[in-house]
Motif scaffolding. Structure first.
Motif, short mmCIF file in Angstrom:
data_model
loop_
_atom_site.label_atom_id
_atom_site.label_comp_id
_atom_site.label_asym_id
_atom_site.label_seq_id
_atom_site.Cartn_x
_atom_site.Cartn_y
_atom_site.Cartn_z
N UNK A 33 -11.66 -10.56 -40.36
CA UNK A 33 -11.16 -9.61 -39.37
C UNK A 33 -12.11 -9.50 -38.18
N UNK A 73 4.70 -12.31 -44.24
CA UNK A 73 3.78 -12.63 -43.15
C UNK A 73 4.50 -13.42 -42.07
N UNK A 76 6.96 -11.29 -40.03
CA UNK A 76 6.24 -10.47 -39.06
C UNK A 76 5.68 -11.32 -37.93
N UNK A 79 8.35 -11.88 -35.40
CA UNK A 79 8.47 -10.68 -34.56
C UNK A 79 7.33 -10.64 -33.54
N UNK A 80 6.13 -10.95 -34.04
CA UNK A 80 4.94 -10.91 -33.18
C UNK A 80 5.04 -11.86 -32.00
N UNK A 84 3.14 -10.41 -28.76
CA UNK A 84 1.75 -10.71 -28.40
C UNK A 84 1.57 -12.20 -28.16
N UNK A 92 -3.68 -14.44 -36.46
CA UNK A 92 -3.31 -13.40 -37.43
C UNK A 92 -2.72 -14.02 -38.69
N UNK A 96 -4.52 -13.82 -42.41
CA UNK A 96 -3.87 -13.11 -43.52
C UNK A 96 -3.57 -14.06 -44.67
N UNK A 99 -6.72 -14.89 -46.60
CA UNK A 99 -7.11 -13.75 -47.44
C UNK A 99 -6.23 -13.67 -48.68
N UNK A 100 -4.93 -13.82 -48.48
CA UNK A 100 -3.99 -13.74 -49.61
C UNK A 100 -4.26 -14.88 -50.60
#
Lengths: 201, 187
Positions: A33, A73, A76, A79-80, A84, A92, A96, A99-100
């Motif tokens: 992060x 993920x 989303x 959508x992102x 952005x 991102x 993620x 990490x998962x």
């Protein structure tokens, strides 16, 4: 019914101590992060993926475990894309997913017993303050594992009773009886635990 | 904590696990299928009270974290907690606590059935929806980078389903309260 997600294996990650793996997971989440650069996140993603897929899971099992999370993920991320800049979306998603994958690797290589030992260690400060007893946590966990099959059998019995009477099976008419029947056992179970002196009170 | 409380906490966590095994129901007018498990927060708060409900869900999250596939659809493990909806799972304990707190204050033995239903519904909506989203949505926005407003807007799609759940939880909680009351009353 409740088989752990642990996978039998002898890889170095299986042999690594649980505490080290949990600390690594925490450190990784903070580190990932802290950066936004795909140049750092891509290798992290590939390393975590390589680790996860080298643990002895079949490809199908491996994908089944992380599939739903990855799907969320990606949804989303789509959508992102409208909201952005594209490089940020990429960062991102990589972060993620890395990490998962690492978290799934820890879960797949750690037995419940090993986790519980760490939980006991983590509870020690709370235990000193008199807030909780580690033995109680283990007892509660054991009770859950012991009673899930019973409660599921009860659910099936209630469902059969609905069928036998030609009543449509609705959550409302099942949940009420299921909860009352289950919680009514609490006194008997508590008496059985106390009678055997499990909690030394 | 006495042994009975400990047993109630464990049994409720076990009930929530079983609710995850019940096949989800689809209602025609709502886009998302309703899983019985997600009613667990509202049911726990309304049935066994704030403290026990919160501990029950902490126990449940522990089951998830140590790698038992207790979430609906046989999911579990640290990967779920690290994923986008991890905040909703962590938030369950708080949501159950607030649900219980409201239920304990509103519901008293003497009050009419209508007021009991209103009380349980209010507790389920505030605890099980508002509080849960107040934790889960910012968390999701933080880990996925989706702007907060967009994340909140997107989760509106789940609200009709959640209201149906609150309705079912209300009726079930009222049935349990009538048959076997466990909710500690508070002034």
């Amino acid at each position: 019914m409740l088989t752990s997600l642990y996978v039998e294996g002898q890889t170095w990650f299986h042999r690594a101590p649980v505490r080290a793996k949990l600390i690594a997971l925490l450190a990784l989440s903070i580190a990932l992060f802290a950066t936004n650069s795909p140049l750092l996140l891509l290798p992290a993603f590939l390393l975590c993926g390589g680790l996860y897929f080298s643990l002895g899971l079949t490809l199908r099992q491996a994908f089944a475990r992380v599939g739903v999370v990855f799907f969320t993920i990606l949804v989303l991320a789509v959508v992102n894309l409208f909201l952005i800049p594209v490089p940020d979306v990429l960062a991102l998603v990589l972060r993620l997913m890395a990490l998962v994958l690492f978290a799934a690797a820890v879960t797949a290589t750690t037995t419940i017993g090993a986790f519980m030992d760490e939980v006991t260690v983590l509870l020690r400060p709370l235990e000193r303050l008199g807030l909780v007893r580690a033995a109680d946590v283990s007892l509660a966990l054991g009770l859950v594992l012991r009673f899930v099959p019973d409660i599921f059998a009860r659910y099936q019995a209630i469902r059969e009773a609905h069928r036998a009477r030609g009543v449509p099976i609705r959550p409302l008419t099942i949940i009420g009886p299921l909860i009352i029947l289950t919680l009514k056992d609490a006194d008997t179970i508590a008496a059985a635990i106390d009678a055997r002196g499990f909690r030394r009170q | 904590m006495n042994t009975r409380d400990l047993v109630l906490i464990a049994l409720f966590a076990a009930i929530v696990v079983v609710l995850g095994l019940i096949p989800p129901i689809t209602l025609g007018f709502i886009p998302v299928p309703i899983t019985a498990q997600s009613m667990g927060v509202m049911l726990a708060g309304c049935i066994i009270g704030a403290r026990r409900a919160a501990l029950s869900f902490l126990l449940f999250v522990l089951l998830v974290a140590i790698g038992l596939p207790v979430l609906s659809g046989g999911r579990g493990g640290l990967a779920i907690l690290a994923g986008p909806s991890g905040g909703f799972i962590i938030g369950w304990a708080v949501a159950a606590y607030i649900t219980g707190l409201i239920a304990e204050r509103v519901i008293r033995p003497g009050i009419s059935e209508g007021r009991q239903l209103i009380g349980f519904f209010l507790a389920s909506v505030v605890g099980g929806i508002l509080v849960l989203y107040a934790i889960g949505v910012p968390w999701l926005s933080f880990v996925t980078g989706t702007p907060l407003v967009a994340a909140a807007g997107g989760s509106l799609a789940f609200i009709p389903g959640d209201l149906v759940k609150a309705g079912i939880a209300t009726l079930a909680a009222r049935a349990v309260y009538a048959g076997y009351p466990l909710l500690p009353a508070r002034a």
